[in-house]
Design a protein around this motif. Sequence first.
Motif, PDB file in Angstrom:
ATOM      1  N   ARG A 129     -55.160  -4.637  41.775  1.00  0.00           N
ATOM      2  CA  ARG A 129     -54.076  -5.656  41.960  1.00  0.00           C
ATOM      3  C   ARG A 129     -54.867  -7.139  41.811  1.00  0.00           C
ATOM      4  NH1 ARG A 129     -50.194  -8.712  44.374  1.00  0.00           N
ATOM      5  NH2 ARG A 129     -50.915 -10.121  45.850  1.00  0.00           N
ATOM      6  N   LEU A 146     -47.717   1.408  40.017  1.00  0.00           N
ATOM      7  CA  LEU A 146     -48.363   0.196  39.903  1.00  0.00           C
ATOM      8  C   LEU A 146     -47.647  -0.961  39.649  1.00  0.00           C
ATOM      9  CD1 LEU A 146     -51.104   1.967  37.331  1.00  0.00           C
ATOM     10  CD2 LEU A 146     -51.079   1.614  39.790  1.00  0.00           C
ATOM     11  N   CYS A 147     -46.644  -0.902  38.913  1.00  0.00           N
ATOM     12  CA  CYS A 147     -45.712  -1.893  38.361  1.00  0.00           C
ATOM     13  C   CYS A 147     -44.505  -1.427  37.725  1.00  0.00           C
ATOM     14  CB  CYS A 147     -46.472  -2.868  37.525  1.00  0.00           C
ATOM     15  SG  CYS A 147     -47.169  -2.178  36.004  1.00  0.00           S
ATOM     16  N   SER A 183     -54.146  -3.000  49.794  1.00  0.00           N
ATOM     17  CA  SER A 183     -54.091  -3.306  48.671  1.00  0.00           C
ATOM     18  C   SER A 183     -55.273  -2.884  47.992  1.00  0.00           C
ATOM     19  CB  SER A 183     -53.938  -5.080  48.622  1.00  0.00           C
ATOM     20  OG  SER A 183     -53.913  -5.314  47.101  1.00  0.00           O
ATOM     21  N   ILE A 227     -45.509  -4.576  48.447  1.00  0.00           N
ATOM     22  CA  ILE A 227     -46.347  -4.602  47.135  1.00  0.00           C
ATOM     23  C   ILE A 227     -47.505  -3.479  47.447  1.00  0.00           C
ATOM     24  CG2 ILE A 227     -48.178  -6.013  46.324  1.00  0.00           C
ATOM     25  CD1 ILE A 227     -46.594  -8.449  46.957  1.00  0.00           C
ATOM     26  N   THR A 234     -48.171  -6.034  39.769  1.00  0.00           N
ATOM     27  CA  THR A 234     -47.398  -5.450  40.876  1.00  0.00           C
ATOM     28  C   THR A 234     -46.060  -5.896  41.114  1.00  0.00           C
ATOM     29  OG1 THR A 234     -49.607  -4.405  41.542  1.00  0.00           O
ATOM     30  CG2 THR A 234     -47.445  -3.909  42.748  1.00  0.00           C
ATOM     31  N   GLU A 235     -45.937  -7.403  41.369  1.00  0.00           N
ATOM     32  CA  GLU A 235     -45.150  -8.277  41.789  1.00  0.00           C
ATOM     33  C   GLU A 235     -43.801  -8.320  40.886  1.00  0.00           C
ATOM     34  OE1 GLU A 235     -48.085  -9.065  41.764  1.00  0.00           O
ATOM     35  OE2 GLU A 235     -48.678 -10.154  43.565  1.00  0.00           O
ATOM     36  N   TYR A 240     -49.717  -3.084  30.824  1.00  0.00           N
ATOM     37  CA  TYR A 240     -49.522  -2.967  32.519  1.00  0.00           C
ATOM     38  C   TYR A 240     -49.030  -4.378  32.764  1.00  0.00           C
ATOM     39  CZ  TYR A 240     -51.761   1.721  33.004  1.00  0.00           C
ATOM     40  OH  TYR A 240     -52.336   2.752  32.904  1.00  0.00           O
ATOM     41  N   LYS A 283     -45.748  -0.440  46.384  1.00  0.00           N
ATOM     42  CA  LYS A 283     -45.353  -0.470  44.865  1.00  0.00           C
ATOM     43  C   LYS A 283     -46.541   0.010  44.041  1.00  0.00           C
ATOM     44  CE  LYS A 283     -43.034  -1.603  41.014  1.00  0.00           C
ATOM     45  NZ  LYS A 283     -42.007  -0.553  40.674  1.00  0.00           N
ATOM     46  N   GLN A 284     -47.920  -0.532  44.486  1.00  0.00           N
ATOM     47  CA  GLN A 284     -49.137  -0.116  43.840  1.00  0.00           C
ATOM     48  C   GLN A 284     -49.264   1.270  43.753  1.00  0.00           C
ATOM     49  OE1 GLN A 284     -52.244  -2.385  45.725  1.00  0.00           O
ATOM     50  NE2 GLN A 284     -52.666  -3.336  43.784  1.00  0.00           N
TER      51      GLN A 284
END
Lengths: 459, 459
Positions: free
Chosen positions: A62, B312-313, A58, B304, B112-113, B109, B307-308
Amino acid sequence: MGGNASGKQSPLVPLGWEVLYYVSGCLAGLLGERKTVTELRFDQWTNLYAPRVGHMKSSEIRELLAVTARPDVISFAGGLPDTRVFPVHQVVEATQRVMLREGAEALQYGPTEGHEPLKRHIVSIMAEWGIEVGIDDLIITDGAQQALEFLGKIFISKDDIIIVEAPSYVGALQAFSGYEPNVVAIPLDEFGMRTDILAERLEELAKLGRQPKFLYTIPNFQNPAGVTLIEERRREITKLSKIYGFIIIEDDAYGRLRFEGEDVPPLRSMDENVIYLGTFSKIFSPGMRLGWVIAPKAILEKIIFAKQAANLCAGSFSQRVTEEYMSQFDWRQNVESLIDLYRERRDAMLTALSEFFPEGATWSHPNGGLFIWATLPDGLDSGEMLAEAIREAKVAYVPGRACYVGKGGNSSMRLNFSYCPPETIEEGIKRLGAVIKGQLALYRSLFQEYPPESKNGSE
Amino acid sequence: MGGNASGKQSPLVPLGWEVLYYVSGCLAGLLGERKTVTELRFDQWTNLYAPRVGHMKSSEIRELLAVTARPDVISFAGGLPDTRVFPVHQVVEATQRVMLREGAEALQYGPTEGHEPLKRHIVSIMAEWGIEVGIDDLIITDGAQQALEFLGKIFISKDDIIIVEAPSYVGALQAFSGYEPNVVAIPLDEFGMRTDILAERLEELAKLGRQPKFLYTIPNFQNPAGVTLIEERRREITKLSKIYGFIIIEDDAYGRLRFEGEDVPPLRSMDENVIYLGTFSKIFSPGMRLGWVIAPKAILEKIIFAKQAANLCAGSFSQRVTEEYMSQFDWRQNVESLIDLYRERRDAMLTALSEFFPEGATWSHPNGGLFIWATLPDGLDSGEMLAEAIREAKVAYVPGRACYVGKGGNSSMRLNFSYCPPETIEEGIKRLGAVIKGQLALYRSLFQEYPPESKNGSE
C-alpha cells in the motif's frame, strides 16, 4: 466474546508485523503520507474486534504504491506490469462490441463461477500451458489475490500449519495471516524451494503429530526471488504432498513472462489435486482484476461459497470486455511485445547492478517475470537503508524482510524491472549503488576493529 | 489443528443451512442443474478444512440466478435491477474517453481505497443524501456485499453475538455466517425493526454479560420485507447502540429507489459512528461490482487491510468508466426512469396479488426498492410449495425461510418486481395464485377435521 485484539500477540508472529510497522512508518513519514498504522490512533472499538484483526496489518504494498505515484522517485518497489504500451484502442473496440451486442448482461449480475465464454477461453489457454481441465474445474476470481484470501479462509484455523517459501509474496502472507496460521518457511536456492529441507521439516512435524494444511509455491520466476522451481523438485513436492496429506497451491502469476529457455511443466500437470492460480494481470491488465482458480471439485465448491459471500460474482463488465479482447485480438502478440520489453529491462538492470553495486553484493538472474532479488554485502540492513535511499537518492525498493515470516531477508531487497525504461533503471541502480557504497564505507569504518556478529542473512 | 468440519455443528445453527440444503436440492433437481451441495459428494479433504467451512453453504441466490436464466420460467426470485433499459451507448462513450485519456492507468493496479475522483463523486452524492463525509471517510468496495464480508471478518469471532432483522438479506447472513456468530434476530413490522423487542433482547443479553458486536439493518425498502424503518426507531437504535456499545451497520442498497413519499434521514446522519454501505448496483450497474463503505477512521483502516488481503483494490477499469459515466451523463435522469419503471411494476404486482392470491394472504406495500414480501394463509409452507410452483406453474420466488436464521418465514415468500414487465408480472402472479389456491384446497380438505397446530409463521 472476542478478546482485546490490540493487547494480544500470537507466539509465532506471522508476517513480521513489527517490520511492516517500521517500513510503513518510515515511508509514510518521509513522504508526508497519512499514517496508516492503527496503533498510533486512539481506537474506541478495540473491544469489538475479532482477535484475527491483530494480524491484519497494512502491508508495505500500500505504501509503496503511494511512492510509485511520485514522479521524482524512481520506484523499483511496485510489482506493476507496464500498461503504458498497451494498444488501448483494442479495449475501446472490445467494449463497444460487448455493449452493443450484450449491454444489458454486461451491466447485470453474473454467475458466481464466472462468465462461461471467458471460462472456456481459460480452458483452452490452460491446455496450451499443459493443464487439461474442463469448464467446471475452475472459477473466475478478482485476480489471483482473491483466491489466496479464499484458500486462507477455507483451510486455516488459528495455529494451523502452512508451508511457504522463504522469501515469499507479501500479499499471500498477508491474506493467510488474517486466519492466524503458524507458518513454516522453507528457504529457496537458485533451483527453487529446497525440497531436502522441506522433507526434513515435514518429518519433524509428523513426529509432533502436526499435519500442514497446504504448501504455497510460486514456481515460475518467483516473487520476490526471481527463481524457477526445477522439474525434479516439483515432482518431489507432489510426492511429499501424498505422503504427508497436504494440498499444494501453485501460484502461476508470472509463468507466461518467460524471456528465454523452456517452460517447466506445472505442478498441476503432475497431480490433479494441485490448486492452480492464474491471472490476467500479467498477460492483459491488472485493472480488470480478473484471475482464476483450478481446484478439485469438492474444494472448488467451497471456493464458490466463499466467492458468493465475498462479492457474489466477478464484474460482468470487465469479464465480458476481457473475453472479447482475448478472443478478437492477438493477445499472444501483445504478450510477446511485453516479454521483449521486460527482457530488455532485466538486461539493463543486470548490467547496471554489475556496474554500480559494490563487490560482495549478489543478485538473482531470472529468466522471466518482474523481479530481481539482490543481497548486500557485510550484512548491510536494507530496511534501515530504505529511508536514506528514498530521501537522498529518490529511489525505492521492497526491503527483503517484508517478504519473510519472522526473521530473514534483512540484507536483501526486491527490485522490480518491468515498469521503468532502461535509462531510468540504469539511473536508479546507479543512485542506489551510491547509497549502498556510502553505507558500506560507514559500516566498515565503524566496525573495522570490532566486527559485529554475523546478522541473520537472507539465504 | 482444525477439526472435521463436516461432522461438526454449532448449537445455534446460523443461516438455517438445512433449509438452504433443501431449497438448493429441490431447485437443482427440478432444473437438471449440477448438484452443488457438498455433502452429497465424497470429499477427501474434510480433515483439512477449517471448521468455519461447515457454515459456508451455498445460498439459494446461486441456484436462483440459474433459474432466472431459463426463458420459460417467470422468476420473481432474483434481486436484479432491470439493466435492459440502460442507454448502453453512454457506457461505450465513457469507456472511449477513459481509455484515450488515461488508458494505462485504467488497465493498471490502483490504490486500495479506490479511485480518488470516484470517491469525490461519492462524497458529493452522500451530501445530497444527508451524510456529510470527507474523501478519507470511505473506501470503494466490490459492491456492498464485499463490505459485509469484511465486517464479518473484522468483528466476528466464533459465538460472538450479532443482531439482524428477521427476515434479513440472505447474502448478509451468508457473509456473516462464515465467521460463526450467534445471531439474534429482531422481528420487523410495517415500520421496520421492532425496537421494543430489540431493547428487551439487549437487556437480557446484558444480564448474561454478553455484548453484541454489531446490529445490521437495511433501513430503506428492506430486503426482503420491503418495509422502511421510521425515523423515531432509527433514533431509538442509535441511542441503544450508545448504551450497549455495539456498532450499527446501515446497508442502504435501495434508498435511492423511492417511488413516493419523503426520504427518512439515514442513521449515519444521526450518529457518525454508524457504518454506512452504499452501492452503484441499483443506481447504475451491478455488473461494475462497485460499492462503498463509510466508517469511523479506525474501523476504516481495518477494512482497508481486509481489502488489501482480499483483492488489493477494486478494478481500475470499471471504477474509471463508472466515474466518467457519473460525471458526464445525467445519471439522476436514468435513476428517475428506473423509478418510474419499477413503480409501474410494483403497482402491477400489487394489483395482481389482490386479484389472484387467496383470501387470508397478506403482503407488504413498499414505497420503493425491489421486493414485496407475501405471507400465505393457513400456515401454507412456501418452501414445500416451491417445487410445484417451478414445475407446474413455471414461476419462481425466494421461500421466506431462507431469509431467517433458524426458524421463521415458512409461510412467506420474497417477490421481486423490478425485473419483469407488468404483463409478465400479472401472468406470473396469476400462475402462482393458482398453485397456492390448489395447495390451500388440498390442505383444507386434509385438515378440515383435524386442524394442525399453528406453524411457526413469519410475522
